[in-house]
Design a protein around this motif. Sequence first.
Motif, PDB file in Angstrom:
ATOM      1  N   ARG A 262      -5.136 -11.933  -2.052  1.00 19.45           N
ATOM      2  CA  ARG A 262      -5.010 -11.116  -3.271  1.00 19.45           C
ATOM      3  C   ARG A 262      -5.619  -9.750  -2.995  1.00 19.45           C
ATOM      4  N   MET A 263      -4.799  -8.722  -3.026  1.00 15.07           N
ATOM      5  CA  MET A 263      -5.301  -7.368  -2.805  1.00 15.07           C
ATOM      6  C   MET A 263      -6.235  -6.977  -3.949  1.00 15.07           C
ATOM      7  N   ASP A 264      -7.187  -6.104  -3.678  1.00 11.71           N
ATOM      8  CA  ASP A 264      -8.122  -5.685  -4.718  1.00 11.71           C
ATOM      9  C   ASP A 264      -7.340  -5.189  -5.943  1.00 11.71           C
ATOM     10  N   HIS A 265      -7.726  -5.645  -7.121  1.00  9.25           N
ATOM     11  CA  HIS A 265      -7.135  -5.232  -8.391  1.00  9.25           C
ATOM     12  C   HIS A 265      -5.728  -5.790  -8.643  1.00  9.25           C
ATOM     13  N   ALA A 266      -5.251  -6.679  -7.804  1.00  7.77           N
ATOM     14  CA  ALA A 266      -3.955  -7.316  -8.099  1.00  7.77           C
ATOM     15  C   ALA A 266      -4.123  -8.243  -9.297  1.00  7.77           C
ATOM     16  N   PRO A 267      -3.077  -8.389 -10.110  1.00  7.07           N
ATOM     17  CA  PRO A 267      -3.211  -9.183 -11.345  1.00  7.07           C
ATOM     18  C   PRO A 267      -3.508 -10.667 -11.095  1.00  7.07           C
ATOM     19  N   LEU A 268      -4.399 -11.201 -11.907  1.00  6.26           N
ATOM     20  CA  LEU A 268      -4.789 -12.613 -11.796  1.00  6.26           C
ATOM     21  C   LEU A 268      -3.612 -13.547 -12.036  1.00  6.26           C
ATOM     22  N   LEU A 269      -2.785 -13.172 -12.991  1.00  4.81           N
ATOM     23  CA  LEU A 269      -1.663 -14.043 -13.352  1.00  4.81           C
ATOM     24  C   LEU A 269      -0.774 -14.324 -12.155  1.00  4.81           C
ATOM     25  N   SER A 270      -0.748 -13.408 -11.220  1.00  6.78           N
ATOM     26  CA  SER A 270       0.155 -13.522 -10.075  1.00  6.78           C
ATOM     27  C   SER A 270      -0.387 -14.407  -8.968  1.00  6.78           C
ATOM     28  N   ILE A 271      -1.622 -14.839  -9.081  1.00  2.00           N
ATOM     29  CA  ILE A 271      -2.180 -15.731  -8.053  1.00  2.00           C
ATOM     30  C   ILE A 271      -1.297 -16.973  -7.920  1.00  2.00           C
ATOM     31  N   ASN A 272      -1.001 -17.588  -9.045  1.00  2.00           N
ATOM     32  CA  ASN A 272      -0.156 -18.786  -8.993  1.00  2.00           C
ATOM     33  C   ASN A 272       1.316 -18.457  -8.803  1.00  2.00           C
ATOM     34  N   ILE A 273       1.762 -17.351  -9.391  1.00  2.00           N
ATOM     35  CA  ILE A 273       3.190 -17.015  -9.266  1.00  2.00           C
ATOM     36  C   ILE A 273       3.552 -16.802  -7.797  1.00  2.00           C
ATOM     37  N   ALA A 274       2.712 -16.091  -7.066  1.00  2.00           N
ATOM     38  CA  ALA A 274       3.005 -15.857  -5.648  1.00  2.00           C
ATOM     39  C   ALA A 274       3.111 -17.184  -4.896  1.00  2.00           C
ATOM     40  N   GLN A 275       2.178 -18.082  -5.178  1.00  2.59           N
ATOM     41  CA  GLN A 275       2.210 -19.387  -4.503  1.00  2.59           C
ATOM     42  C   GLN A 275       3.459 -20.185  -4.899  1.00  2.59           C
ATOM     43  N   ASN A 276       3.808 -20.111  -6.177  1.00  2.00           N
ATOM     44  CA  ASN A 276       4.989 -20.851  -6.624  1.00  2.00           C
ATOM     45  C   ASN A 276       6.280 -20.263  -6.069  1.00  2.00           C
ATOM     46  N   LYS A 277       6.333 -18.960  -5.909  1.00  3.16           N
ATOM     47  CA  LYS A 277       7.521 -18.348  -5.297  1.00  3.16           C
ATOM     48  C   LYS A 277       7.697 -18.837  -3.859  1.00  3.16           C
TER      49      LYS A 277
ATOM     50  N   GLN B 225       0.834  -1.207   0.000  1.00  2.07           N
ATOM     51  CA  GLN B 225       0.000   0.000   0.000  1.00  2.07           C
ATOM     52  C   GLN B 225       0.867   1.254   0.000  1.00  2.07           C
ATOM     53  N   GLN B 226       1.946   1.215   0.762  1.00  5.86           N
ATOM     54  CA  GLN B 226       2.867   2.368   0.789  1.00  5.86           C
ATOM     55  C   GLN B 226       3.463   2.611  -0.603  1.00  5.86           C
ATOM     56  N   MET B 227       3.721   1.519  -1.320  1.00  6.02           N
ATOM     57  CA  MET B 227       4.289   1.653  -2.669  1.00  6.02           C
ATOM     58  C   MET B 227       3.202   1.822  -3.729  1.00  6.02           C
ATOM     59  N   LYS B 228       1.963   1.860  -3.292  1.00  8.83           N
ATOM     60  CA  LYS B 228       0.814   2.017  -4.185  1.00  8.83           C
ATOM     61  C   LYS B 228       0.743   0.923  -5.260  1.00  8.83           C
ATOM     62  N   ILE B 229       0.999  -0.291  -4.837  1.00 10.71           N
ATOM     63  CA  ILE B 229       0.832  -1.427  -5.750  1.00 10.71           C
ATOM     64  C   ILE B 229      -0.126  -2.437  -5.122  1.00 10.71           C
ATOM     65  N   ASN B 230      -0.675  -3.313  -5.975  1.00  9.49           N
ATOM     66  CA  ASN B 230      -1.587  -4.355  -5.506  1.00  9.49           C
ATOM     67  C   ASN B 230      -0.972  -5.708  -5.804  1.00  9.49           C
ATOM     68  N   VAL B 231      -0.781  -6.500  -4.786  1.00 10.66           N
ATOM     69  CA  VAL B 231      -0.064  -7.762  -4.970  1.00 10.66           C
ATOM     70  C   VAL B 231      -0.837  -8.955  -4.422  1.00 10.66           C
ATOM     71  N   ASN B 232      -0.377 -10.125  -4.834  1.00  8.20           N
ATOM     72  CA  ASN B 232      -0.814 -11.397  -4.272  1.00  8.20           C
ATOM     73  C   ASN B 232       0.259 -11.863  -3.298  1.00  8.20           C
ATOM     74  N   ILE B 233      -0.163 -12.358  -2.162  1.00  9.87           N
ATOM     75  CA  ILE B 233       0.782 -12.780  -1.128  1.00  9.87           C
ATOM     76  C   ILE B 233       0.433 -14.196  -0.687  1.00  9.87           C
TER      77      ILE B 233
END
Lengths: 146, 146, 146, 146
Positions: free
Chosen positions: B48-63, B26-34
Amino acid sequence: MKFIEQKSISNSFAQELIQAAKIKAQQMKINVNIAIVDQGGNLVAFSRMDHAPLLSINIAQNKAYSAVAFRLPTHEWYGLIKDQPSLKMGIVHTEKLVVFGGGYPIFDGELLVGGIGVSGGSEDEDRQCCEAALKLIKKEMFSKTI
Amino acid sequence: MKFIEQKSISNSFAQELIQAAKIKAQQMKINVNIAIVDQGGNLVAFSRMDHAPLLSINIAQNKAYSAVAFRLPTHEWYGLIKDQPSLKMGIVHTEKLVVFGGGYPIFDGELLVGGIGVSGGSEDEDRQCCEAALKLIKKEMFSKTI
Amino acid sequence: MKFIEQKSISNSFAQELIQAAKIKAQQMKINVNIAIVDQGGNLVAFSRMDHAPLLSINIAQNKAYSAVAFRLPTHEWYGLIKDQPSLKMGIVHTEKLVVFGGGYPIFDGELLVGGIGVSGGSEDEDRQCCEAALKLIKKEMFSKTI
Amino acid sequence: MKFIEQKSISNSFAQELIQAAKIKAQQMKINVNIAIVDQGGNLVAFSRMDHAPLLSINIAQNKAYSAVAFRLPTHEWYGLIKDQPSLKMGIVHTEKLVVFGGGYPIFDGELLVGGIGVSGGSEDEDRQCCEAALKLIKKEMFSKTI
């Protein structure tokens, strides 16, 4: 009509729903996995309580997906298919489809806005956790009507 | 020795880590999946923060998975493989392996207890979100030593 | 805030977009696959022109998905990752992610409402087909501003 | 004989079939997903009516595939396997196979030229949508014979 108006569950409300389901699970002394998806079936939030079964990580997510993808609580599937042998035998193989209880679509009035899935307890316990969460919607709607 | 002692991240601490990463985002004004996984690589919590990219749902989990599965922050992979053509060419095909930044193992002292993955911002932003969360561990350990 | 307001592409407008892309392809004497997804990344409409390559059936769908899932035209990916070796090597393995041209997010003003993907021609031809379709949006928006 | 003569459904006729199925669905006040595959089982055209269930996106495609892959309407499967326990138990696990109604092969005379799959209504409603589309074939063939 070029576009369809939609509404989807916010992250903050998803966390509230999870919290309500978790409290219910604690009261029943069970440990469950809880998943919230948006109206497009994409995961919004997930929480696995300590010691909840690993197998249920995906089941909870699939229940939430199934509920939103067919706009139907997952426990209503069996009644629909039990007397149609081909469906009963065949539809259960649909990817991500869960046909037993513990998944509910979430509506804001008439509008589908997401789904919740709980897995880790008995079918009945899972449903109670979902329903405890869904009370947050009804409360809201009730307060609107006053 | 018949058994290995293990320790894994609790659901409640996973929620705190997610909260810390979210505040940083939020401080960096970005929306992410965690995503937070336990020491066995299984999902504990996801948001998943509101408006965070769908593609990142799996990437966050895989990371998060990659970090715990190799006990290595995902951004350290490239240095390890860049001069070994066979690895560089081949290992990136490993299922669920992410070789760019935004995934960190979580240690309690020397003991691996879980992993965190963030996706949705730039590689650098994703890493900063993870590191904001990991400060909760250091703070904790510091308070122990006093 | 309990819910997020969303808007998504309707079936009838999806058909219009496909039609516009098809006409452009016919002008260029190529045969392509065209896919439209909604803002949740789910397929709304698909059309494979006669003699279009089979391999492109999925590529077109993945382009549309990638565009909406990262809110970015797929041809912009390469510029973002080309100087970051770990991303360049690693992110291309993300399931359903396409990092070459021919996928565009569709916006209604600032609001993401869907995505289009075209595959079957050269990268440049695929992009031209998408852009021919997207003109239908601009025309609409232009007429609004008058 | 070096080659087999084949014929496959054109994109433009696929669109007509979809249109006919859609009109039938509208008359029944249901929202369905409609898929047309060619004689090779590859997707030619797809359309999801507004508010049709997400889960049915793949089911419609799999029905069309199953129909063409066995040259059999999907509702005929159950009669064929119900008295053969090994088939009944085992064949339903075949990837992409749907054994309940809503998928039909499309013939031009004796020649298999494609398949149609509809999903989103009841089994009976899905079949009616398919059959409304298939009337276009019969009409065509009838007009030829005059």
